[in-house]
Design a protein around this motif. Structure first.
Motif, PDB file in Angstrom:
ATOM      1  N   THR A   1     115.714  33.907 -36.454  1.00 15.59           N
ATOM      2  CA  THR A   1     115.920  32.568 -36.989  1.00 15.59           C
ATOM      3  C   THR A   1     115.058  31.555 -36.258  1.00 15.59           C
ATOM      4  O   THR A   1     114.398  30.715 -36.874  1.00 15.59           O
ATOM      5  CB  THR A   1     117.390  32.152 -36.801  1.00 15.59           C
ATOM      6  OG1 THR A   1     118.202  33.123 -37.429  1.00 15.59           O
ATOM      7  CG2 THR A   1     117.657  30.793 -37.421  1.00 15.59           C
TER       8      THR A   1
ATOM      9  N   ALA B   1     119.050  38.753 -35.258  1.00 17.17           N
ATOM     10  CA  ALA B   1     118.915  37.743 -36.315  1.00 17.17           C
ATOM     11  C   ALA B   1     118.779  36.344 -35.724  1.00 17.17           C
ATOM     12  O   ALA B   1     117.985  35.533 -36.193  1.00 17.17           O
ATOM     13  CB  ALA B   1     120.113  37.805 -37.255  1.00 17.17           C
TER      14      ALA B   1
ATOM     15  N   THR C   1     121.713  37.391 -42.061  1.00 15.81           N
ATOM     16  CA  THR C   1     122.245  36.523 -41.007  1.00 15.81           C
ATOM     17  C   THR C   1     121.208  35.505 -40.565  1.00 15.81           C
ATOM     18  O   THR C   1     121.532  34.338 -40.330  1.00 15.81           O
ATOM     19  CB  THR C   1     122.696  37.363 -39.788  1.00 15.81           C
ATOM     20  OG1 THR C   1     123.518  38.418 -40.244  1.00 15.81           O
ATOM     21  CG2 THR C   1     123.458  36.515 -38.790  1.00 15.81           C
ATOM     22  N   SER C   2     119.934  35.940 -40.459  1.00 18.61           N
ATOM     23  CA  SER C   2     118.944  34.970 -39.992  1.00 18.61           C
ATOM     24  C   SER C   2     118.664  33.923 -41.064  1.00 18.61           C
ATOM     25  O   SER C   2     118.472  32.744 -40.742  1.00 18.61           O
ATOM     26  CB  SER C   2     117.666  35.649 -39.511  1.00 18.61           C
ATOM     27  OG  SER C   2     117.189  36.532 -40.469  1.00 18.61           O
ATOM     28  N   SER C   3     118.701  34.324 -42.351  1.00 14.53           N
ATOM     29  CA  SER C   3     118.479  33.307 -43.388  1.00 14.53           C
ATOM     30  C   SER C   3     119.681  32.360 -43.486  1.00 14.53           C
ATOM     31  O   SER C   3     119.532  31.186 -43.849  1.00 14.53           O
ATOM     32  CB  SER C   3     118.184  33.958 -44.739  1.00 14.53           C
ATOM     33  OG  SER C   3     119.197  34.849 -45.084  1.00 14.53           O
ATOM     34  N   GLN C   4     120.861  32.865 -43.086  1.00 15.99           N
ATOM     35  CA  GLN C   4     122.063  32.033 -43.043  1.00 15.99           C
ATOM     36  C   GLN C   4     121.840  30.813 -42.142  1.00 15.99           C
ATOM     37  O   GLN C   4     122.068  29.667 -42.552  1.00 15.99           O
ATOM     38  CB  GLN C   4     123.194  32.868 -42.433  1.00 15.99           C
ATOM     39  CG  GLN C   4     124.570  32.557 -42.938  1.00 15.99           C
ATOM     40  CD  GLN C   4     125.560  33.580 -42.391  1.00 15.99           C
ATOM     41  OE1 GLN C   4     126.020  33.438 -41.269  1.00 15.99           O
ATOM     42  NE2 GLN C   4     125.864  34.603 -43.147  1.00 15.99           N
ATOM     43  N   ALA C   5     121.370  31.086 -40.927  1.00 10.67           N
ATOM     44  CA  ALA C   5     121.160  30.000 -39.971  1.00 10.67           C
ATOM     45  C   ALA C   5     120.085  29.040 -40.479  1.00 10.67           C
ATOM     46  O   ALA C   5     120.173  27.832 -40.270  1.00 10.67           O
ATOM     47  CB  ALA C   5     120.763  30.573 -38.610  1.00 10.67           C
ATOM     48  N   ILE C   6     119.086  29.589 -41.160  1.00  8.15           N
ATOM     49  CA  ILE C   6     118.014  28.725 -41.676  1.00  8.15           C
ATOM     50  C   ILE C   6     118.556  27.822 -42.783  1.00  8.15           C
ATOM     51  O   ILE C   6     118.216  26.636 -42.856  1.00  8.15           O
ATOM     52  CB  ILE C   6     116.827  29.583 -42.154  1.00  8.15           C
ATOM     53  CG1 ILE C   6     116.138  30.188 -40.923  1.00  8.15           C
ATOM     54  CG2 ILE C   6     115.830  28.759 -42.963  1.00  8.15           C
ATOM     55  CD1 ILE C   6     115.209  31.321 -41.224  1.00  8.15           C
TER      56      ILE C   6
ATOM     57  N   SER D   1     112.200  29.388 -37.821  1.00  9.44           N
ATOM     58  CA  SER D   1     112.365  27.936 -37.767  1.00  9.44           C
ATOM     59  C   SER D   1     111.145  27.261 -37.165  1.00  9.44           C
ATOM     60  O   SER D   1     110.809  26.134 -37.513  1.00  9.44           O
ATOM     61  CB  SER D   1     113.585  27.554 -36.934  1.00  9.44           C
ATOM     62  OG  SER D   1     114.734  28.136 -37.457  1.00  9.44           O
TER      63      SER D   1
END
Lengths: 352, 352
Positions: free
Chosen positions: B315, B311, B61-66, B319
């Motif tokens: 992110t 997450a 999920t956190s890599s999704q936002a990135i 970031s």
């Protein structure tokens, strides 16, 4: 220090009971074994007293902030802050004597309510006043490193320092949930104060952070130490204890006048610039000061911190109606976190 | 509905035990009595599985936002969102089949891992996909009343709606401390997202609030319903359950393409505007989707909400390093509140 010894004895006794903080229970464990079996009615009246002083403190603190806003709106006042502080201490002293005179009239002079004291009792009383003096002097230097809005935010360290010192000096345990609640109280109060310029606090230089932390510990220590002094002699009348605290408050405030405002007072006079609002503020500060002492006697520093934090939120809500103050989303979020913190603190006692 | 009945039976059994939610324990109480006495080793491996899927979901999920930030930085992409959603569902379907093929090779086809199903089993599978379709269509209308930054803030209602529906539909109890933690999670996530323009959310008209709340309940309901479907047949292989969920996901996404992007797809082609980042995002969404199903199977919706909230914070921190993203004071305060919430949720189980 002697009160430390008394506290450790208490503490051993306490380890036999549930180790989680319950101020009411703690208060009982300080008094003699006969009193330990006091009737439910007496216990209930103590509980009532604790609630009344806490509510009084909350209302007085929130009206304090409103008076400050009012005085700012009404224009700038040229009175000297140190003379106002001295007046507050003098008024508190007078009110304590008045209360004592009533008690002497009713019950006669006893060992517990006499003003007569020993060196052993009185020697610790100047310490809180001295700590506040140092803190107030530091306040003049911190503004070299920290701007005013950032200072308001950094002041929330007080909450954490009070909790830590309460645990260390008074050796009272908080449950895990209560510690979490305390961290939330600090985060919630800070969140409620957020605005667009708040991020400037992150640019505070290291010296600013250190001074803010030192000041938080000084004021936390003064509060916790006052509680230790007052609770050390539970049967001693609170008005006598207040009288001695405030006498030293007057002494240290005279010193502050000499250090900071000597010329102004000499040239313009002691009460120069005083107005109706100034007098209201002095009256309010005096009553809040007495309420703080009462909370120390019948509750504790944790209750004091919660009470003043809730007062901050009340102030904002009242200001919204009085001064068309704008409530932000941050305020609502902070208030939610503070409310949950109050709830967690109260259920935290029962848990485990 | 049938799963409701199963849940109530479970619930009666549960009232005999501690009533406070412990997903691991709950999972055991769903399975047969023989399995109830499963060895510590097996229990430990379930716990490990739960941890792995939760960590996988958090990281995905956190890599999704990135990836979203990356794609925005790299310029605007003209691909159609509905075809991308369809591709995600199709990829998830393919991955589930691949996993099944491996299992069939190893263990042979059994009653639990066969794709063959009954109307009774499969009839509930379209419901979550249909709910998401309605929610996604509503999303187009809400922007008439709510601006984009306000929408991001209002989306945090999801946290509350998931908690409430989890309690009502799955009849799982949360302790008082866990409810408090859940309110804090919502307040903390919102605080972490605060910026100078956040206050505009307070100007949202009533229609906007209502639509945001309806959407939160739709997405909360879809999540909780998926958990109910997956948990209803605990011995059924998760890849079979996923396969059926995703088949209906594909069907409903075809409908979305017809409703929203039919002309664009006909004129420019299905994969128009796809780039390397688009493909990475589709891959990431597919893997996150599978991780969500796994969390539903081996943990629950509460764990899912915590996982995606943490997450969000991760992110922001990543970031900061990747894109020189500026962390605000509000972010630190929100993160503190979220961290305390995670802590309270975990100790909340043990309390009482």
């Amino acid at each position: 220090m002697e009160y430390r010894k008394i506290k450790s004895q208490e503490n051993e006794e306490d380890n036999l009971h549930n180790d989680v903080e319950d101020p009411r229970e703690r208060l009982l464990s300080v008094v003699s074994p006969q009193q330990h079996n006091m009737s439910g009615a007496k216990e209930q009246s103590k509980w009532k007293l604790k609630s009344i002083v806490t509510i009084a403190l909350t209302l007085l603190t929130s009206s304090q902030a409103i008076l400050i806003v009012w005085s700012k709106r009404a224009g700038k006042y040229e009175y000297s802050v140190t003379t106002a502080n001295f007046s507050v201490e003098a008024l508190k002293c007078a009110l304590s004597l008045l209360a004592l005179a009533r008690i002497w009239n009713k019950d006669g002079v006893t060992e517990d309510n006499t003003l007569k004291t020993t060196i052993d009792e009185v020697i610790v009383y100047p310490i809180p006043a001295a700590l506040y003096l140092v803190k107030n002097l530091l306040q003049y230097y911190i503004f070299a490193y920290v701007d005013a809005p950032s200072y308001q935010i950094l002041k929330n360290f007080n909450i954490i320092s009070t909790g830590v010192l309460y645990r260390i000096i008074l050796k009272r345990k908080l449950s895990e949930v209560q510690w979490a609640a305390f961290a939330l109280l600090c985060a919630g109060c800070t969140t409620a104060q957020l605005n667009c310029s708040s991020d400037s606090v992150l640019q505070t230089p290291l010296q600013g952070w250190i001074m803010a932390i030192v000041m938080a510990f000084l004021s936390g220590f003064a509060g916790v130490y006052t509680e230790a002094i007052i609770k050390k002699r539970p049967s001693r009348n609170i008005n006598v204890q207040n009288f001695w605290l405030y006498v030293f408050g007057m002494v240290f405030n005279v010193m502050a006048i000499f250090i900071q405002d000597f010329d102004a007072v000499m040239n313009k006079g002691f009460f120069h610039g005083y107005s109706l609002i100034t007098i209201c503020m002095i009256l309010n500060h005096a009553l809040s000061g007495i309420a703080v002492s009462m909370v120390m006697k019948y509750a504790n520093n944790i209750v004091k911190v919660y009470s003043t934090s809730v007062a901050m939120l009340l102030t904002a809500v009242v200001s919204m109606f009085l001064f068309q103050f704008h409530l932000s989303l941050a305020f609502f979020l902070g208030s939610t976190v503070v409310s949950v913190s109050v709830y967690l603190h109260s259920i935290g006692k029962l848990q485990r």
